[in-house]
Design an enzyme around this catalytic site. Structure first.
Site, short mmCIF file in Angstrom:
data_model
loop_
_atom_site.label_atom_id
_atom_site.label_comp_id
_atom_site.label_asym_id
_atom_site.label_seq_id
_atom_site.Cartn_x
_atom_site.Cartn_y
_atom_site.Cartn_z
N CYS A 113 12.52 -2.60 -10.62
CA CYS A 113 11.99 -1.51 -11.45
C CYS A 113 13.08 -0.72 -12.18
O CYS A 113 12.81 -0.06 -13.18
CB CYS A 113 11.15 -0.56 -10.60
SG CYS A 113 9.84 -1.42 -9.73
N HIS A 253 10.10 6.24 -14.19
CA HIS A 253 9.42 4.99 -13.82
C HIS A 253 8.06 5.37 -13.24
O HIS A 253 7.95 6.27 -12.42
CB HIS A 253 10.27 4.27 -12.77
CG HIS A 253 9.57 3.12 -12.12
ND1 HIS A 253 8.82 2.21 -12.82
CD2 HIS A 253 9.50 2.74 -10.82
CE1 HIS A 253 8.32 1.31 -11.98
NE2 HIS A 253 8.71 1.62 -10.77
N ASN A 283 2.11 0.32 -12.10
CA ASN A 283 3.56 0.11 -11.99
C ASN A 283 3.91 -1.23 -12.65
O ASN A 283 3.58 -2.28 -12.11
CB ASN A 283 3.94 0.12 -10.51
CG ASN A 283 5.41 -0.14 -10.27
OD1 ASN A 283 6.14 -0.55 -11.16
ND2 ASN A 283 5.85 0.11 -9.05
O1 UT7 Z 1 8.21 0.46 -8.02
C1 UT7 Z 1 9.23 0.91 -7.22
C2 UT7 Z 1 9.04 0.79 -5.78
N1 UT7 Z 1 7.73 1.04 -5.27
C3 UT7 Z 1 7.31 2.27 -5.00
O2 UT7 Z 1 7.95 3.25 -5.32
C4 UT7 Z 1 6.04 2.37 -4.22
C5 UT7 Z 1 6.18 3.46 -3.19
N2 UT7 Z 1 5.04 3.56 -2.27
C6 UT7 Z 1 3.83 4.00 -2.63
O3 UT7 Z 1 3.54 4.22 -3.80
C7 UT7 Z 1 2.85 4.31 -1.53
O4 UT7 Z 1 3.51 4.18 -0.29
C8 UT7 Z 1 1.58 3.40 -1.51
C9 UT7 Z 1 0.67 3.77 -2.65
C10 UT7 Z 1 1.98 1.94 -1.60
C11 UT7 Z 1 0.80 3.60 -0.22
O5 UT7 Z 1 0.49 4.98 -0.04
P1 UT7 Z 1 0.80 5.72 1.33
O6 UT7 Z 1 0.31 7.10 1.17
O7 UT7 Z 1 2.27 5.54 1.62
O8 UT7 Z 1 -0.10 4.95 2.35
P2 UT7 Z 1 0.30 4.17 3.69
O9 UT7 Z 1 1.00 2.89 3.37
O10 UT7 Z 1 0.99 5.12 4.63
O11 UT7 Z 1 -1.12 3.81 4.29
C12 UT7 Z 1 -2.04 4.84 4.73
C13 UT7 Z 1 -3.34 4.20 5.12
C14 UT7 Z 1 -3.18 3.00 6.06
O12 UT7 Z 1 -4.27 3.00 6.94
P3 UT7 Z 1 -4.13 3.57 8.47
O13 UT7 Z 1 -3.06 2.74 9.08
O14 UT7 Z 1 -3.73 5.00 8.29
O15 UT7 Z 1 -5.48 3.38 9.02
C15 UT7 Z 1 -3.32 1.81 5.13
O16 UT7 Z 1 -3.78 0.65 5.80
O17 UT7 Z 1 -4.00 3.68 3.95
C16 UT7 Z 1 -4.33 2.31 4.16
N3 UT7 Z 1 -4.28 1.64 2.85
C17 UT7 Z 1 -5.32 1.60 2.01
N4 UT7 Z 1 -6.56 2.10 2.09
C18 UT7 Z 1 -7.38 1.90 1.03
C19 UT7 Z 1 -3.23 0.99 2.29
N5 UT7 Z 1 -3.58 0.52 1.09
C20 UT7 Z 1 -4.87 0.88 0.89
C21 UT7 Z 1 -5.77 0.68 -0.17
N6 UT7 Z 1 -7.01 1.21 -0.06
N7 UT7 Z 1 -5.44 0.02 -1.29
#
Ligand code: UT7
Length: 326
Positions: A113, A253, A283
């Protein structure tokens, strides 16, 4: 003193739109979750046979149309991509052929990225040294072909697109004022496509294990991104002896709205001074900053003399910033 100045911008987004509602039908997710956690409402996806060089060509062509510079005048093409048409030849060489830029050397640059700003950094150094005079820098990605459409943690984030800038040497006191690039390979496992390279070449097993798709530890990446980008933005302004209030526009970004908001808050920048299009495109990795820059310019949000701060963070890990006086 020679500087590199952006003389034109261009971008291209594929026509096909995939909304959050479309994704609700594919994986266990919801529009509400995606909107709240990322700020994304929809993303663009290529048609079947479109590849990174096709998107790059459209973006480059759009930029060239806006200026006196012709493709044959270019002496270098840098394409930032991690989703090139094929391992080799480079996407930059394929683009050079399509454009008819026969006097340009061409190479790809892989910094995920952050790739486009890494490209600006490289082009800036080459122009300042006098080695090159007219450089095309493109960020182009077809992430949809490296996305596991069964993995809700990644498929909701990415989109396809391309953005391009044309750089020319100038003696004026504007253009690229500074660039900063950095990496931390010890955190390589936070975002990667493990299969398809020389470590794990394509085999029945790698395909069955879905190793040719992006794997991301999203939450860990998120925390490093917030910390790193806050520091990077502050450092970039401090090194240029600029107060955040002098900044006209932050062009970040577009990875996650919450990451962008955290950076703006740290700088004390109101969100009106932050360019956002994450809602429409998600993204797009290395394409995200040049697409946003092109849209900011085309919508009249960038005026002569404005200070612009570009910043990005991505796989590698890599991060980068550029301070520009328009
Ligand atoms: O491009 C450059 C590099 N990339 C980034 O900068 C991306 C950085 N990361 C992010 O944008 C975020 O971490 C995400 C959007 C990918 C995820 O958001 P988060 O707030 O960090 O969520 P998480 O991974 O901590 O997951 C929280 C919960 C989990 O469930 P439990 O374990 O709490 O029951 C996940 O399984 O959300 C669940 N989850 C979803 N639920 C509904 C993960 N993806 C989804 C989804 N829909 N698509």
């Amino acid at each position: 003193m020679l500087r590199a100045r952006i003389v034109a911008t261009g971008s291209y987004l594929p026509e096909k739109i995939v909304t959050n509602q479309d994704l609700e039908r594919i994986v266990d997710t919801s529009d509400e979750w995606i909107t709240e956690r990322t700020g994304i409402k929809e993303r663009r996806i290529v048609g079947g046979c479109q590849a990174a060089s096709d998107l790059a060509y459209e973006a480059a062509h759009a930029a060239l149309k806006k200026t006196h510079i012709k493709a044959k005048d270019l002496d270098l093409i840098i394409v930032a991509t991690v989703t090139g048409d094929m391992p080799f030849p480079s996407t930059a060489c394929l683009l050079q052929a399509r454009l008819g830029a026969k006097h340009a050397a061409a190479f790809d640059l892989a910094a995920a990225c952050s790739g486009f700003i890494y490209g600006l950094h490289t082009a800036n150094a080459m122009i300042k040294s006098g080695m090159h005079q007219r450089i095309l820098v493109v960020g182009t990605e077809v992430l949809s072909k490296f996305t596991d459409w069964e993995d809700r943690t990644t498929c909701i984030i990415f989109g396809d697109g391309a953005g391009a800038v044309l750089l020319e040497a100038t003696k004026e006191k504007r253009g690229i004022l500074s660039t900063h690039i950095a990496s931390d390979g010890t955190l390589a496992d936070l975002i990667m496509v493990p299969g398809g390279g020389s470590r794990m070449g394509c085999s029945r097993e790698t395909i069955m294990k879905r190793l040719h798709f992006v794997k991301m530890k999203g939450n860990e990446t998120f925390k490093v991104a917030v910390r790193t980008l806050e520091e990077l933005a502050s450092q970039t302004l401090a090194e240029n002896k600029l107060d955040p209030s002098q900044l006209s526009l932050l062009i970040p970004h577009q990875a996650n709205l919450r990451i962008i908001q955290a950076t703006a808050k740290r700088l004390g920048l109101p969100m009106e001074k932050v360019f956002l299009n994450i809602e429409k495109y998600g993204n797009t990795s290395s394409a995200s900053v040049p697409i946003a820059l092109d849209e900011a310019v085309e919508s009249g949000r960038v005026k002569d003399g404005d200070y612009l701060l570009l910043e990005a963070f991505g796989g590698g890990l890599t991060w980068a910033s550029a301070l520009i006086r328009w």
